[in-house]
Design an enzyme around this catalytic site. Structure first.
Site, PDB file in Angstrom:
ATOM      1  N   HIS A 165      -3.411  -5.246   0.582  1.00  0.00           N
ATOM      2  CA  HIS A 165      -3.208  -5.985   1.979  1.00  0.00           C
ATOM      3  C   HIS A 165      -3.221  -7.423   1.603  1.00  0.00           C
ATOM      4  O   HIS A 165      -4.228  -8.064   1.842  1.00  0.00           O
ATOM      5  CB  HIS A 165      -3.463  -5.500   2.728  1.00  0.00           C
ATOM      6  N   CYS A 214       1.136  -1.574   0.263  1.00  0.00           N
ATOM      7  CA  CYS A 214      -0.083   0.002  -0.144  1.00  0.00           C
ATOM      8  C   CYS A 214       0.681   1.112  -0.292  1.00  0.00           C
ATOM      9  O   CYS A 214       1.610   1.450  -0.583  1.00  0.00           O
ATOM     10  CB  CYS A 214      -0.867  -0.029   0.940  1.00  0.00           C
ATOM     11  N   GLU A 217      -1.437  -9.360   3.492  1.00  0.00           N
ATOM     12  CA  GLU A 217      -1.904  -9.875   4.834  1.00  0.00           C
ATOM     13  C   GLU A 217      -2.860  -9.948   5.511  1.00  0.00           C
ATOM     14  O   GLU A 217      -2.987 -10.888   6.586  1.00  0.00           O
ATOM     15  CB  GLU A 217      -0.979  -8.984   5.505  1.00  0.00           C
TER      16      GLU A 217
END
Length: 570
Positions: free
Chosen positions: A536, A409, A538
């Protein structure tokens, strides 16, 4: 035929987790672990997190205030505990699985404005409590595991501690829920602290006694106690807790400190927590013996790992690890899958800046020494201009010195700014977020985003990214030459006007959105691993399914990327 007045409830059964004494005891991990154990018995599980704060969601909260904001597929910005639930249980939750005081009051006020209450005085009881109960009953019946029909059990975690003023309506709603569904459909587990005071080392039960007494005074009686302690509880302490808290000794669980949190479900299983819960919920005929072989191997294998990999995490919220919880977990998943322990070096981006060299030269020197001693560099997401010059320096160091790099990001935007300045000579190139007067606004504010409201106005949730170059490194890591679906949370994007010029520098935009105007993934082809993504990754990483891009970072950091790509060629 049911006897008149007998309970004929046939809906989802509830396991409610409350906490006492102090916050931060690990209710989220406890709730997730209970879900894992129940799943291992063949039961389908869903989860709800109740946050008593007045915010409608976690979207506008500072990471220093409440840890990271976790993003769901549907774009919900929620409490980080929902990330624990998704990682542990391998489910896909919705924004409605996170209940806040703000959401409840907002829904009740909207009904009052529409005239739904037919002129009645709107009060906490029954209108707020009814809204809470209705929300729980509705959301708990929505499947989150990809299968049809409602789950068998809904694990509900009540945030905060018993006795908090803001929790009172939720406590009352849960009391009413327990009464309406019946004892065999409601199991209350109270998480409490058993501290050791003084040099004698005696385990003290009084805090838990007071906490349980407070809970009982509010109309809820715990069926099980989950006692947090540094060391295993002595048998005499369990007996004392049983006598004063009116909980059978067999139902007093002890969650003591373990080498890693993957041991918590195993700890609960060894203490037969599943048997007590299944018996309480009358699920004996439906549940089987727990099957946690794969989970046990995962927890024990990690304990035995000896090799580690040093990862520089360069961010602006490094003072609180929970600010980057999902990033840390994704690094753990990737490292563990490759038989490494993550050794994360937390570097405050501002410490790398030239200004810091003037004001705190020792701190500046130590930060750079740490960065140069790491095998890879990661710059996570964030907002605001604090620390940006330091991040740009870290990205430049990674690019020029061929150090494996992952920018997420803001981390991707930093890379674009750095290359525009250093390679293309665009002096003053910047993001509109940091300098709206820059002559080279290579990062721009997304045109559809609100400029007046902060909450829920970003590009949020799961979006499809198309690979512009099917043979790119990231497409190979994902194992799909066409596209990938990942979660987003951002207001700014690469300015399309500069894409062609940036690509002349050697930077490749290998992924874009479905309009093909919004750039999502960058790569440097002459670099061991230099990847930036606008999304993202994650948020979708789990212990058993590590994120492809985090895996790539660790593979590159340990010299295994080329071999891995070759053996997994599409």
């Amino acid at each position: 035929m049911e006897e008149e007045g007998a309970c004929i409830y046939k809906g989802v059964k509830y396991v409610v987790i409350t906490g006492g004494v102090v916050s931060g005891l690990g209710k989220g991990v406890t709730a997730s672990s209970i879900g894992v154990v129940l799943q291992s018995c063949g039961l389908r599980v869903t989860s709800i997190k109740i946050d008593p704060y007045l915010n409608t969601d976690a979207g506008t909260m500072s990471p220093f205030e409440h840890g990271e904001v976790f993003v769901l597929d549907d774009g919900g910005e929620v409490d980080l505990d929902l990330g624990n639930y998704e990682r542990f249980l391998d489910v896909k939750l919705t924004r409605d699985n996170n209940i806040t005081t703000g959401k409840i009051y907002q829904s009740v006020i909207e009904k009052e404005r529409r005239g739904d209450y037919l002129g009645k005085t709107v009060q906490v009881v029954p209108h707020i409590t009814d809204a809470i109960r209705n929300w729980i009953e509705l959301v708990s019946s929505i499947p989150v595991d990809g299968k049809a029909g409602p789950a068998d059990v809904c694990v509900i975690e009540l945030g905060g501690t018993v006795g908090d003023i803001e929790s009172m309506p939720f406590i009352e709603a849960l009391r009413q829920l327990s009464f309406s569904v019946g004892k065999e459909n409601f199991c209350l587990i109270h998480v409490s602290l058993v501290p050791v005071i003084g040099v004698v080392g005696e385990q003290k039960t009084k805090p838990t006694q007071h906490s349980v007494r407070e809970l009982r005074s509010l109309g809820l009686t715990p069926d099980l106690l989950a006692c947090r302690s540094t060391q295993p509880l002595m048998d005499s302490v369990k007996v004392k807790l049983s006598e004063f808290c009116h909980v059978p000794v067999a139902n007093i669980l002890n969650i003591y400190d373990v080498p890693n949190i993957w041991h918590v479900p195993l700890l609960l299983q060894k203490q037969n927590a599943h048997e007590a819960i299944i018996k309480q919920l009358d699920l004996v005929s439906k549940a089987g013996p727990p099957e946690l072989k794969a989970w046990t191997e995962m927890a024990e294998n990690y304990d035995n790992l000896t090799n580690s990999v040093k990862i520089a995490l360069v961010g602006k919220y490094t003072g609180l690890n929970d600010s980057y919880l999902s990033v840390v977990k994704a690094l753990l998943h990737a490292c563990s899958a490759l038989s490494y322990r993550p050794s994360i070096e937390w570097i405050a981006a501002s410490d790398l800046e030239d200004e810091c060299a003037k004001t705190a030269p020792e701190t500046h020197a130590a930060a750079w020494e740490t960065l140069k001693g790491c095998s890879c560099i990661l710059i996570p997401g964030g907002f605001g201009d604090r620390g940006v010059p330091g991040m740009i320096l870290a990205a430049k160091y990674a690019r020029e010195n061929k150090v494996p790099y992952l920018g997420i990001c803001l981390g991707m935007q930093i890379s674009v700014i750095e290359i525009a300045r250093s390679v293309l000579g665009m002096e003053g190139a910047d993001s509109e977020e940091f300098n709206p007067e820059s002559p080279y606004r290579v990062i721009m504010f997304m045109p559809e985003i609100s400029t007046t409201h902060m909450g829920s106005t970003m590009r949020l949730g799961s979006r499809r990214t198309l690979f512009r170059q099917p043979g790119s490194l990231t497409s190979k890591l994902y194992g799909n030459p066409e596209y990938v679906d990942e979660r987003h949370r951002h207001r700014y994007e690469v300015n399309p006007e500069f894409v062609a010029e940036l690509e002349k520098s050697g930077l490749q935009f290998v992924g874009c959105d479905e309009t093909q105007n919004r750039m999502e993934i960058i790569e440097l082809p002459d670099h061991p691993y230099y990847v930036g993504v606008q999304f993202h990754p994650e948020f979708k990483s789990t212990p058993r399914k590590p994120s492809a891009l985090f895996l790539g970072l660790i593979l590159a950091a340990t010299g295994q990327l080329e071999g891995y790509i070759h053996s997994n060629e599409i």
